[in-house]
Each structure stands twice: as structure tokens, then as C-alpha cells.
Design an enzyme around this catalytic site. Structure first.
Site, PDB file in Angstrom:
ATOM      1  N   TRP A 359       0.834  -1.210   0.000  1.00 62.56           N
ATOM      2  CA  TRP A 359       0.000   0.000   0.000  1.00 62.56           C
ATOM      3  C   TRP A 359       0.862   1.251   0.000  1.00 62.56           C
ATOM      4  O   TRP A 359       0.384   2.339  -0.283  1.00 62.56           O
ATOM      5  CB  TRP A 359      -0.929   0.009   1.222  1.00 62.56           C
ATOM      6  CG  TRP A 359      -0.240   0.266   2.549  1.00 62.56           C
ATOM      7  CD1 TRP A 359       0.901  -0.323   3.008  1.00 62.56           C
ATOM      8  CD2 TRP A 359      -0.643   1.185   3.566  1.00 62.56           C
ATOM      9  NE1 TRP A 359       1.216   0.151   4.254  1.00 62.56           N
ATOM     10  CE2 TRP A 359       0.292   1.087   4.634  1.00 62.56           C
ATOM     11  CE3 TRP A 359      -1.714   2.070   3.695  1.00 62.56           C
ATOM     12  CZ2 TRP A 359       0.194   1.838   5.798  1.00 62.56           C
ATOM     13  CZ3 TRP A 359      -1.806   2.821   4.863  1.00 62.56           C
ATOM     14  CH2 TRP A 359      -0.866   2.708   5.892  1.00 62.56           C
ATOM     15  N   ASP A 360       2.151   1.088   0.336  1.00 55.81           N
ATOM     16  CA  ASP A 360       3.078   2.219   0.342  1.00 55.81           C
ATOM     17  C   ASP A 360       2.931   3.031  -0.949  1.00 55.81           C
ATOM     18  O   ASP A 360       2.999   4.254  -0.948  1.00 55.81           O
ATOM     19  CB  ASP A 360       4.535   1.744   0.421  1.00 55.81           C
ATOM     20  CG  ASP A 360       4.831   0.826   1.596  1.00 55.81           C
ATOM     21  OD1 ASP A 360       3.933   0.083   1.995  1.00 55.81           O
ATOM     22  OD2 ASP A 360       5.968   0.853   2.092  1.00 55.81           O
ATOM     23  N   GLU A 491       0.626  -2.467  12.624  1.00 58.94           N
ATOM     24  CA  GLU A 491       0.850  -3.918  12.615  1.00 58.94           C
ATOM     25  C   GLU A 491       1.153  -4.487  13.998  1.00 58.94           C
ATOM     26  O   GLU A 491       1.455  -5.670  14.129  1.00 58.94           O
ATOM     27  CB  GLU A 491       1.975  -4.262  11.628  1.00 58.94           C
ATOM     28  CG  GLU A 491       1.582  -3.957  10.199  1.00 58.94           C
ATOM     29  CD  GLU A 491       2.683  -4.212   9.191  1.00 58.94           C
ATOM     30  OE1 GLU A 491       3.820  -4.512   9.590  1.00 58.94           O
ATOM     31  OE2 GLU A 491       2.396  -4.094   7.985  1.00 58.94           O
ATOM     32  N   LYS A 599       2.757   0.763  15.898  1.00 62.46           N
ATOM     33  CA  LYS A 599       3.976   0.790  15.081  1.00 62.46           C
ATOM     34  C   LYS A 599       4.024   2.082  14.260  1.00 62.46           C
ATOM     35  O   LYS A 599       5.072   2.631  13.977  1.00 62.46           O
ATOM     36  CB  LYS A 599       3.949  -0.438  14.170  1.00 62.46           C
ATOM     37  CG  LYS A 599       5.181  -0.618  13.316  1.00 62.46           C
ATOM     38  CD  LYS A 599       5.057  -1.882  12.472  1.00 62.46           C
ATOM     39  CE  LYS A 599       6.288  -2.092  11.622  1.00 62.46           C
ATOM     40  NZ  LYS A 599       6.094  -3.166  10.639  1.00 62.46           N
ATOM     41  N   GLN A 600       2.838   2.546  13.864  1.00 64.24           N
ATOM     42  CA  GLN A 600       2.728   3.712  12.972  1.00 64.24           C
ATOM     43  C   GLN A 600       1.301   4.248  13.096  1.00 64.24           C
ATOM     44  O   GLN A 600       0.448   3.568  13.651  1.00 64.24           O
ATOM     45  CB  GLN A 600       3.032   3.293  11.542  1.00 64.24           C
ATOM     46  CG  GLN A 600       2.078   2.248  10.983  1.00 64.24           C
ATOM     47  CD  GLN A 600       2.710   1.442   9.860  1.00 64.24           C
ATOM     48  OE1 GLN A 600       3.343   0.428  10.113  1.00 64.24           O
ATOM     49  NE2 GLN A 600       2.525   1.871   8.643  1.00 64.24           N
TER      50      GLN A 600
END
Ligand code: BGC
Length: 772
Positions: A359-360, A491, A599-600
Site C-alpha cells: 500500500w506504500d 501492525e 507501530k505507525q
């Protein structure tokens, strides 16, 4: 800025880098052009074991399968991994001094200097080579991956003996099988990459056919000496076609040799139409009529054209300036433009993440292309269109009777994630792609794309949501559309119910399907018929979107990451040693999943993408809640925090995030740049400048609006964007924003609440900025 200083700001000089690790340098100086990438390895290294590097050529989309071995296999698990192939390094050169060859005994190579001119894409390097008999030679390389003709790579060698005069032989060859040193130092020939077959093709120049055994793909690579020199001869007597340069060198005097490579498109081995001879004839004729410098001139022009549209200038902070340029350089050179390939998470600079697309691409890289290079953005989206059938198969594997589910990580469209809780379960990728396709359509006005591909992507992904989700039956969710068992972008939390981000994105996806279906009803009713769209289906989409359940904690007045998120214990940050980050390398997933730790950005990513969803107070509460929980273990994290910090006017904080994330790869901030650069983070650094510092937001209602705030460390920021056929340059200082219409007749936008109207006759407008 003086011309020299401006040129300097495009150079990446070895002295500027603090990390001198071989693998790191191979990555940061890698050259690519969307079709292929070449790591900047020791040119004598080839594949000699123990030399520490990872030399090679990576062709975008050229991969082979390997079987994934599961202890327990459930239905629908991907059977195969897809791994990008590491092909022969076109920089490779064999030296022979005093009868000893560098592919048989180790010569030592010392890196003396490297400089990448990002403005033109030319890499210059200087090495000092010592033969086992103590002969010292200076070897310099100039190389580029052509931006004008994606098949072409050129390398020029200049060799100069420093402490002797005498005979030296050079061989330009890529042996049939790799040669490696065994542990006891003996040379032996083994096929290191057993997935590949290589065959020499009979021609007047060296040419290789490379095929993969399982994925059944092929490509052709040939190389040619670019010049008329009588010192160079073609030889294939021992079965290995090569150029041989038999030199009688004088101490201190240099000889130069230029070579051009042509690397074909990938073809399927089933493709009977593929004609090697015709390809090679054309490639040879092309190289024959060109020199290194004529090919370089063409390429440099294209590179300069790229910078004209895409450059971002930061004044007053040379480090950040270098960082953003470096990021844009790699972003550009990593992007496949044939509609059949995309952008691997590590670009074409290494085998990290096995060359997979995530998806980046759509969430973090595509915006830069959409606003600066729309034709490239279109090609990148077309890749997803071409993998729709694989996505339909995956939806079917999920047990759904319609719709498409794009793979979390893939090259050929099929899922290649062996760990589904943090992989395949990230179904948000479907809505991420639909969102990116719609942004592209809105920003460019490319309705042909909508008809050709965009609508089908948006429709099929909406159909997925309609089937994967369901209406809640009791409790507060009763009658609401819920989406259970998904993993959001964070994640460190997996397989949850009603991930806020996923639900909000799915809602948007469903609404987009209705929006564009209504538009096409007017203009292309046949398209709706062709795709079997009914009024009932559109109403079902609207109903699910209207009833979408978005978890919210009333007490905290914060958007909740998912149904159970706030019941979990907070991760013991104060007991976590610094060297235990990234957490995934030190703690079992089941330990992470039982805690609140990110994580993000997850919910915050939704706040970023949908600015009209919340007022600044809500955004602040969300930001303050999630920021302390976030480890930034993904390089995609900091840029989003910097943008949101700007929105909540935490400008110092925003700058700290910017300064760190701009240098993610140049400073090897994640500690793994040797495996390849972090292209998602590089794309996101463009977003930090535009959506963050310039406060750019696009909404359906107002079009483009800006709310700039320049970090106090900078004196100006300048960039250009394309919007609905016009191009505007934006120049921001501490006190002013100056908008200039570069292309087009008229454009309106908003800045700090003022309407800015640019016209053919008054192309420039200045807005005095509020003190924020
Ligand atoms: C991130 C993902 C990302 C992947 C590839 C992971 O570390 O958590 O969001 O897609 O890297 O860059």
C-alpha cells in the site's frame, strides 16, 4: 543562490555521509529508471563470497516463485512467495594483472570517492585497486541508468596504473554461472541463484537470455563497447562471450572504455511472438550509433525535465534540502511506468521486501506523482487495474461471491504474504487504492482513466466491502455496518473488529463507487451495464456507507482504534530498552497484540486523509492520545505525525519529525538501508512539504486550500504542483505565500481563508500570512 551553490545542492558526495558501510553505500548510490536498478557495488566483486556486498541488477517485476513452507496450511494461504531476481551486475569488470585474474583471486578495492549528481543522474566513483602482487591501479567509473530510454545503462571505466607500467587485461563478461569462493578459499562454480537459467545468445556481441524456472519469465540483456578502439576485441572462444582489453599501460597514464547495456522488457516464456534476434538487432544498432556522452545527454535532459516539475527547494537548511532532493530522486527512479509494474517498497535499490509492492505505493508515494507527474501516476494505477483478476480471485478465496481484494504484498498480483495477521488481513489496501485512484481523477480531471480503469477498481473494491462487512445485530452496533477481523495500518495490533481507519476508508470507497456511478450514468451508461451495476447495488453501497460504524470513546472523546483497543494495557514503554526497537524484532506478536502500542499511525491516518471529519480540538485529542503510544518502528510513521503536528500548530514538533524523516535513508535512520531505500517514506516526505508545511488540503467543496507555516529553521520553501491542467508554483516564506500560475489560463485556490485567483493577465498573487 549562486549557480555553484545550486549545483552543489544536487550533489551527493561521499564526504557528506556518516555511514560508510559497503551495503549502505551500494544502496544510496544505486541508479535506476523504473525498469531496472543497479546497486553501486564494488565493480570487481561480481558475486565473490565474503566481499560483503549485494551487487546486482534488479528488473522491476522480474521475479520467481519459491514455495512457502507452512507448518499448518489453511485453505487460501498463498502457496508461493515471489522474489525479485538478482541479475548480473552490469558494473562488473574482471582485471588480470601479472597473470592473476580478479575473478579467481581476491584483489583489494578501496573506495576513494563517490559523487552522485542528482540533477542529471550521473554517478562518478573512484576506487583504488591493489592486485595480489602489489600493483596499484586507480579505477574510476561514470555510470547512469537512462531516463530517456529505459532499456539503457551505461558505464565508463578509466584505469590508471599508479606504481607500475606494464600489461593489464580487462574482461567485460558475465559468466554463465556465478563463481564463489568456498570457505577454504578455493574457487568453485555454483549456481547461487538456482531460480535462474542463463544462456548466451550467439551474436557478434555478448548477449544473455535470462529465464526464471517457475514463473516462466524471460528477458534479454546485451552489452556493447561504445567506441571504435582497436584495443578492444570481442571473444567467445571459451564459450563465454566477452570484450577483452589487452593493455600496455604506462604508469600515471589513463585509458578509458565505455560500455552500453540494453535490458529488454520482461516477456512470458509462453509468448511465442518474442523475437530475441529482432530485439538484439535493434538494441545493437541503437548503441552502435551512440556514444556514452550522447546517451547521457538524452538521459540528463529527461532528468532535468523531471526536476523542473518536481523539485522542492528548501532555503536556509542545506541538510533538509539535500534530504528532500535525495528522496525525490529515488522516488522518481523507482517508479515503473509501463502500467505492468509499480514501485517496490525498497525501489530498485535492493532485494529488501523481495521487490514487493505494498500500500506504500498508493498511500505514500502516489500523491507526489499525482500532483507533479500525472502520467506516471496513471501508469502506476494501471498496474493495479491489470491485477484486478488476481484481486477477484482473492476475494473469492475469502469466500465472497463478488468484488476484488488486492494483495497486501505482491509482484504479479497474487498474495505473497506468509504471515496473514499482519499481511493479507490488512484489507484496508483495497480502499487505499480506491482513494488514490479517485484523488488522481479529481486532481487531474482525467475522466478517460475513470472510464478505462478507475471506476472498475473503485466498484470492485466497494463490492468487496459490501460483502466482507455486515450489519450489526445487537448492542450499540445494531443496524450499523461493521467490518470484523481486519488489521489496520498499525501492525502491532491484529485481527480486530471495526478498525476505525479501515471502516472510514471503506465508507469512502463505497461512497466513491456511488459518486462515480452517478457520473457515468450521465456520460457512459454502457459502462455501468458492462460492469453489471444496478440501482439496488448503489443503494446498498450508500446504505452501508451511511451506517458505517466508527468506534469512538465518549469519555475520552477520542476516536477509538478498534472495538477493544482501549481495554488493553498500555505497553510498558519505561521498561523497554532503547535497543529493543523495532519491537517486532524483540517481542512475540502475541505480547504486542495484547497491549496498546502502535507501530505507525492508524486512526491518525484517517484524521490526515479526511481533514473535514474533525475540528482542530478533536484532532488534538486524537494526536495527544496516540502519539505517546507510537514507536515509529515503520519509516512511514513520522511524516504523518509531522503533517498532523502542523495542523494542530505544534510547529516545533512538526519540524523535529520533518528533520528526522527527511534523512531516513541518508542517515540510515531505520538501520536497514543496506537492503534498499524506504521509498514510501521518501514519497511521504513530499507530503510533509506540501500537505504539512504548506498546509495543502484538497476538498470536494473548496478545491485546493493552503495554510502555510514555515519552520523557523528555514527561510523559504518552493515547489510546483499540477492541478486540473494548470501548474502553479508555491513560494512560502515566514511572512508571505506567493502563488504563480506557470501553466494554464486560470486557477483559483484558497490561502489562510483568502480566495486567490490566478489568471492569464495576473499570474502571480501574494498572500500575507497570519502569525499562527
Ligand atoms: C510497515 C507497512 C509497510 C511495509 C513496507 C512495514 O514495516 O508497517 O505499513 O507497508 O513495511 O514498507
Amino acid at each position: 543562490m549562486a549557480v555553484n551553490e545550486q549545483k552543489q545542492a544536487f550533489q551527493l558526495h561521499l564526504q557528506e555521509l556518516t555511514d560508510r558501510n559497503g551495503g549502505f553505500l551500494e544502496t544510496v548510490y544505486a541508479l535506476a529508471n523504473g525498469h531496472f536498478g543497479v546497486r553501486a557495488s564494488d565493480p570487481l566483486q561480481g558475486k565473490l563470497q565474503g566481499s560483503g556486498g549485494m551487487p546486482g541488477l534488479f528488473v522491476n517485476g522480474f521475479y520467481d516463485f519459491s514455495k512457502i513452507n507452512y507448518g499448518e496450511v489453511y485453505a487460501g494461504f498463498p502457496e508461493n512467495n515471489q522474489t525479485i531476481a538478482q541479475l548480473p551486475d552490469p558494473r562488473y569488470l574482471v582485471l588480470e594483472v601479472d597473470g592473476q585474474r580478479s575473478d579467481e583471486v581476491s584483489f583489494s578495492t578501496r573506495v576513494v570517492d563517490k559523487n552522485l549528481d542528482m540533477e542529471t543522474g550521473l554517478l562518478n566513483e573512484l576506487f583504488e585497486i591493489t592486485s595480489p602482487t602489489g600493483k596499484i591501479l586507480q579505477l574510476s567509473l561514470s555510470s547512469f541508468a537512462s531516463q530517456a530510454d529505459e532499456a539503457i545503462y551505461c558505464v565508463s571505466y578509466t584505469i590508471r596504473p599508479l606504481n607500475f607500467s606494464g600489461s593489464v587485461k580487462l574482461y567485460k563478461q558475465h559468466p554463465y554461472i556465478d563463481q564463489v569462493f568456498s570457505k577454504d578459499g578455493d574457487i568453485r562454480a555454483v549456481s547461487r541463484n538456482n531460480l535462474l537459467d542463463r544462456q548466451f545468445i550467439d551474436a557478434d556481441f555478448p548477449a544473455l537470455q535470462i529465464t526464471t524456472q517457475r514463473s516462466q519469465l524471460g528477458l534479454v540483456m546485451m552489452w556493447r563497447y561504445l567506441g571504435e578502439d582497436s584495443l578492444v576485441s570481442f571473444d567467445s572462444a571459451d564459450g563465454i562471450p566477452k570484450y577483452v582489453m589487452d593493455l600496455d599501460l604506462q604508469q600515471g597514464l589513463a585509458e578509458s572504455f565505455d560500455f552500453g547495456y540494453s535490458i529488454s522488457q520482461i516477456h512470458s516464456l509462453m509468448d511465442v511472438a518474442m523475437n530475441h534476434n529482432a530485439y538484439l538487432k535493434g538494441a545493437n544498432a541503437h548503441l552502435q550509433h551512440h556514444s556514452f556522452s550522447s546517451l547521457f545527454t538524452e538521459s540528463a535532459h529527461r532528468m532535468q525535465a523531471f526536476w523542473r516539475d518536481a523539485d522542492v527547494q528548501i532555503e536556509g537548511d542545506p541538510e533538509s534540502q539535500k534530504g528532500i532532493r535525495f528522496n525525490l530522486f529515488h522516488l522518481h527512479q523507482s517508479a515503473g511506468h509501463d502500467g505492468k509494474t509499480s514501485i517496490p517498497a525498497k525501489g530498485l535499490t535492493g532485494a529488501g521486501y523481495e521487490g514487493h509492492y505494498f500500500w506504500d505505493t498508493e498511500t505514500f508515494m502516489l500523491p507526489a506523482f499525482t500532483y507533479t507527474n500525472p502520467s506516471m501516476a496513471r501508469a502506476i494505477l494501471m498496474y493495479r487495474y491489470h491485477t484486478l483478476d488476481a484481486a477477484r480471485r482473492q476475494a473469492h478465496d475469502f469466500g465472497l461471491d463478488s468484488g476484488a481484494m488486492f494483495s497486501w504484498r505482491t509482484i504479479n498480483g497474487a498474495e505473497a504474504s506468509p504471515y496473514f495477521p499482519a499481511g493479507t488481513a490488512q484489507v484496508h489496501i483495497n480502499a487505499d487504492i480506491a482513494h488514490a485512484a479517485s484523488e488522481y481523477i479529481q486532481v487531474t480531471g482525467d475522466t478517460d482513466f475513470l472510464v478505462e480503469a478507475g471506476f472498475e477498481i473503485i466498484l470492485e473494491t466497494a463490492r468487496f466491502w459490501r460483502r466482507y462487512g455486515s450489519f450489526g445485530v445487537d448492542g450499540p452496533q445494531s443496524g450499523h455496518f461493521v467490518i470484523n477481523k481486519v488489521t489496520g495500518p498499525d501492525e502491532y495490533t491484529a485481527l480486530v473488529n471495526n478498525n476505525y481507519y479501515t471502516n472510514r476508508m471503506a465508507q469512502h470507497n463505497l461512497r466513491l463507487a456511488v459518486l462515480y456511478a452517478r457520473q457515468l450514468q450521465q456520460t457512459h451508461p454502457n459502462k455501468l451495464e458492462e460492469l453489471g451495476v444496478t440501482e439496488k447495488e448503489l443503494q446498498a453501497f450508500s446504505h452501508a456507507a451511511d451506517e458505517m460504524y466508527l468506534p469512538y470513546d465518549d469519555e475520552l472523546a477520542v476516536k477509538m482504534q478498534d472495538d477493544g483497543a482501549f481495554n488493553l494495557e498500555i505497553w510498558p514503554f519505561d521498561q523497554t530498552p532503547r535497543d529493543h526497537y523495532p519491537l517486532l524484532l524483540h517481542y512475540h506478536p502475541l505480547r504486542l497484540y495484547r497491549h496498546q502500542v502502535n507501530k505507525q499511525p492508524d486512526t491518525l491516518l484517517s484524521d490526515f486523509l479526511f481533514p473535514e471529519d474533525q475540528d482542530i480540538e478533536q484532532l488534538k485529542r486524537d494526536f495527544d492520545y496516540y502519539e505517546p503510544l507510537t514507536t515509529h518502528d515503520s519509516s512511514l510513521s513520522r511524516p504523518i505525525f509531522s503533517i498532523l503536528a502542523n495542523r494542530i500548530r505544534a510547529h516545533h514538533k512538526a519540524y523535529r519529525y520533518i528533520a528526522e524523516s527527511l534523512l531516513t535513508d541518508l542517515n540510515n535512520g531505520q538501520g536497514n538501508s543496506q537492503d534498499g531505500v524506504h521509498v514510501g517514506s521518501m514519497g511521504a516526505s513530499w507530503m510533509e512539504m506540501t500537505f504539512g508545511v504548506a498546509g495543502m488540503i484538497r476538498t470536494q467543496k473548496d478545491g485546493l486550500t493552503f495554510s502555510p507555516h514555515l519552520p523557523s529553521q528555514w527561510t523559504a520553501l518552493t515547489f510546483k504542483i499540477k492541478y486540473q491542467g494548470s501548474q502553479v508554483s508555491v513560494h512560502i516564506t515566514r511572512s508571505q505565500a506567493i502563488f504563480k500560475l506557470v501553466v494554464g489560463d486560470a486557477m483559483t485556490l484558497h490561502c489562510d481563508g483568502q480566495l486567490v485567483s490566478l489568471k492569464a493577465k495576473s499570474r502571480t498573487a501574494t498572500v500575507t500570512l497570519d502569525e499562527k
